[in-house]
Design a protein around this motif. Structure first.
Motif, PDB file in Angstrom:
ATOM      1  N   ALA A 184       3.885   5.852  -5.810  1.00 49.90           N
ATOM      2  CA  ALA A 184       3.784   5.657  -7.193  1.00 49.90           C
ATOM      3  C   ALA A 184       2.704   6.705  -7.682  1.00 49.90           C
ATOM      4  N   ILE A 185       1.913   6.729  -6.984  1.00 52.96           N
ATOM      5  CA  ILE A 185       0.686   7.658  -7.472  1.00 52.96           C
ATOM      6  C   ILE A 185       0.678   9.078  -7.199  1.00 52.96           C
ATOM      7  N   CYS A 186       1.094   9.372  -5.422  1.00 58.37           N
ATOM      8  CA  CYS A 186       1.012  10.580  -5.197  1.00 58.37           C
ATOM      9  C   CYS A 186       2.238  11.398  -5.229  1.00 58.37           C
ATOM     10  N   HIS A 187       3.335  10.359  -5.300  1.00 57.68           N
ATOM     11  CA  HIS A 187       4.900  11.343  -5.570  1.00 57.68           C
ATOM     12  C   HIS A 187       5.610  10.649  -6.777  1.00 57.68           C
ATOM     13  N   PRO A 188       5.011  10.430  -7.860  1.00 61.54           N
ATOM     14  CA  PRO A 188       5.431   9.846  -8.994  1.00 61.54           C
ATOM     15  C   PRO A 188       7.135  10.186  -9.296  1.00 61.54           C
ATOM     16  N   LEU A 189       7.378  11.452  -9.279  1.00 64.16           N
ATOM     17  CA  LEU A 189       8.752  11.982  -9.463  1.00 64.16           C
ATOM     18  C   LEU A 189       9.678  11.431  -8.464  1.00 64.16           C
TER      19      LEU A 189
ATOM     20  N   TYR B  19      -4.697   5.070   5.633  1.00 64.71           N
ATOM     21  CA  TYR B  19      -3.830   6.332   5.422  1.00 64.71           C
ATOM     22  C   TYR B  19      -3.493   6.276   3.919  1.00 64.71           C
ATOM     23  N   SER B  20      -2.756   5.188   3.295  1.00 64.51           N
ATOM     24  CA  SER B  20      -2.099   5.216   2.134  1.00 64.51           C
ATOM     25  C   SER B  20      -3.298   5.450   0.931  1.00 64.51           C
ATOM     26  N   TYR B  21      -4.282   4.792   1.405  1.00 61.85           N
ATOM     27  CA  TYR B  21      -5.391   4.746   0.400  1.00 61.85           C
ATOM     28  C   TYR B  21      -6.273   6.094   0.423  1.00 61.85           C
ATOM     29  N   SER B  22      -6.319   6.723   1.458  1.00 61.22           N
ATOM     30  CA  SER B  22      -6.864   7.921   1.529  1.00 61.22           C
ATOM     31  C   SER B  22      -6.103   9.024   0.638  1.00 61.22           C
ATOM     32  N   LYS B  23      -4.733   8.934   0.830  1.00 64.77           N
ATOM     33  CA  LYS B  23      -4.076   9.997   0.076  1.00 64.77           C
ATOM     34  C   LYS B  23      -4.228   9.501  -1.339  1.00 64.77           C
ATOM     35  N   ILE B  24      -4.091   8.068  -1.905  1.00 63.41           N
ATOM     36  CA  ILE B  24      -4.506   7.718  -3.258  1.00 63.41           C
ATOM     37  C   ILE B  24      -5.566   8.333  -3.850  1.00 63.41           C
TER      38      ILE B  24
ATOM     39  N   ALA C  30       0.810  -1.299   0.130  1.00 63.66           N
ATOM     40  CA  ALA C  30      -0.025  -0.030  -0.018  1.00 63.66           C
ATOM     41  C   ALA C  30       0.879   1.174  -0.105  1.00 63.66           C
ATOM     42  N   TYR C  31       2.068   1.384   0.660  1.00 66.28           N
ATOM     43  CA  TYR C  31       2.950   2.407   0.888  1.00 66.28           C
ATOM     44  C   TYR C  31       3.547   2.460  -0.649  1.00 66.28           C
ATOM     45  N   ASP C  32       3.996   1.414  -1.332  1.00 64.35           N
ATOM     46  CA  ASP C  32       4.565   1.428  -2.532  1.00 64.35           C
ATOM     47  C   ASP C  32       3.593   2.206  -3.628  1.00 64.35           C
ATOM     48  N   ARG C  33       2.322   1.901  -3.385  1.00 65.35           N
ATOM     49  CA  ARG C  33       0.925   2.258  -4.421  1.00 65.35           C
ATOM     50  C   ARG C  33       1.024   3.750  -4.117  1.00 65.35           C
TER      51      ARG C  33
END
Length: 322
Positions: free
Chosen positions: A125-130, A216-221, A119-122
């Motif tokens: 990847a989605i919220c901080h791709p750079l 938390y990770s998915y709320s940000k995603i 979940a942290y990896d996703r």
């Protein structure tokens, strides 16, 4: 309980699902089929990831680790149950029971932590791709898996060590198909206050902590996906985490069901049945969920098997991919 009623227990009886002998062949075939699908399905997933250099990314690295853990997780309980059915003996020795409980807790904990790491990896990847490739480098990926192992080993050792101090009465029947820690503690005649506290601590460590991290990770995603302007961009972002979200939902919902059903002693047999969902069904379904709609896995499997058509119960939905 009077001291005279305490005894040195050398073995327990695993009652399983049914006393009826006519149902045992059906139960044996059912669980053997699920176990074989689980082992070969997850093994194929590991081979696909390891054989294709295009899949040597953090997401697939964690997926391969999850598949390995799922094989081990299922193997701690099902082979013993199948052997008991085949030999018509429900006995498990005290040493084997403690060993089974230790490894069950170990791999259950690893399942939790690796799902959290995924979940942290996703999230990255989605919220901080750079910054994704910089943060999730091979060293960090290996460290996250190593920390997951260390946390799981320590938790399993803690739970097992407090069980070893318990004394048991002559009642040694476990209404389950494996040595589940809560059922084992309920059989003890000595004081179980410390065990109860350690189990509550473990539930928070293995359940509450990782689940909070996943939520938390998915709320940000989800927040980031809603911020994407194009519909195609939203679909692409969501599709990268849909499989993981499905597995997390299945694992935690079934685990919660087992916890609630085991709260009442009279529902112990229901708890054993519900345990099948997260100990057998979830590991079996993971290869389905991660492969049937994943073009990278399909491509890797086609390359692995060459020109042979991929057949079998785990990849019935594969279509020709170019």
């Amino acid at each position: 309980m009077e001291p005279g009623n305490l005894t040195e227990v050398s073995e327990f009886l695993l009652l399983g699902f049914s006393e009826g002998p006519e149902l045992q062949p059906l139960i044996f075939g059912f669980f053997l089929s699920m176990y074989l699908i689980t082992v070969f399905g997850n093994l194929l997933l590991i081979l696909a990831v390891s054989s294709d250099s295009h899949l040597h990314t953090p997401m697939y690295f964690f997926l391969a680790n999850l598949s390995f853990v799922d094989i081990c997780f299922t193997s701690t309980t099902i082979p013993k149950m199948l052997r008991n059915i085949q030999t018509e003996r429900k006995v498990i020795t005290y040493a084997d029971c403690i060993t089974q409980m230790y490894f069950f807790l170990l791999f259950a904990g690893l399942d939790n932590y690796i799902l959290t790491v995924m979940a942290y990896d996703r999230f990255l990847a989605i919220c901080h791709p750079l910054h994704y490739t910089v943060i999730m480098n091979p060293q960090i990926c290996g460290l996250l898996v190593l920390v997951s192992w260390i946390m799981s080993v320590l938790h399993s050792l803690l739970q097992t060590s407090v069980v070893l101090r318990l004394s048991f009465c002559t009642e040694v029947e476990i209404p389950h198909f494996f040595c589940e820690i809560k059922q084992l503690v309920q059989l003890a005649c000595s004081d179980t206050f410390l065990n109860d506290m350690v189990m509550y601590f473990g539930a928070g460590l293995l359940g509450g902590g990782p689940l909070a991290g996943i939520l938390y990770s998915y709320s940000k995603i989800i927040s980031s996906i809603f911020g994407i302007s194009s519909a195609q961009g939203k679909y692409k972002a969501f599709s990268t985490c849909a499989s993981h979200l499905s597995v997390v939902s299945l694992f935690y919902c079934t685990s919660l069901g087992v916890y609630l059903s085991s709260a009442a002693p009279q529902m112990s047999h229901l708890s054993a049945t519900a345990s099948v969902m997260y100990t057998v069904v979830t590991p079996m379904l993971n290869p389905f969920i991660y492969s049937l709609r994943n073009k990278g896995i399909k491509r890797a499997l086609k390359r692995f098997f060459g020109k042979q058509s991929i057949k079998g119960p785990i990849f019935l939905g594969l279509k020709k991919y170019t």
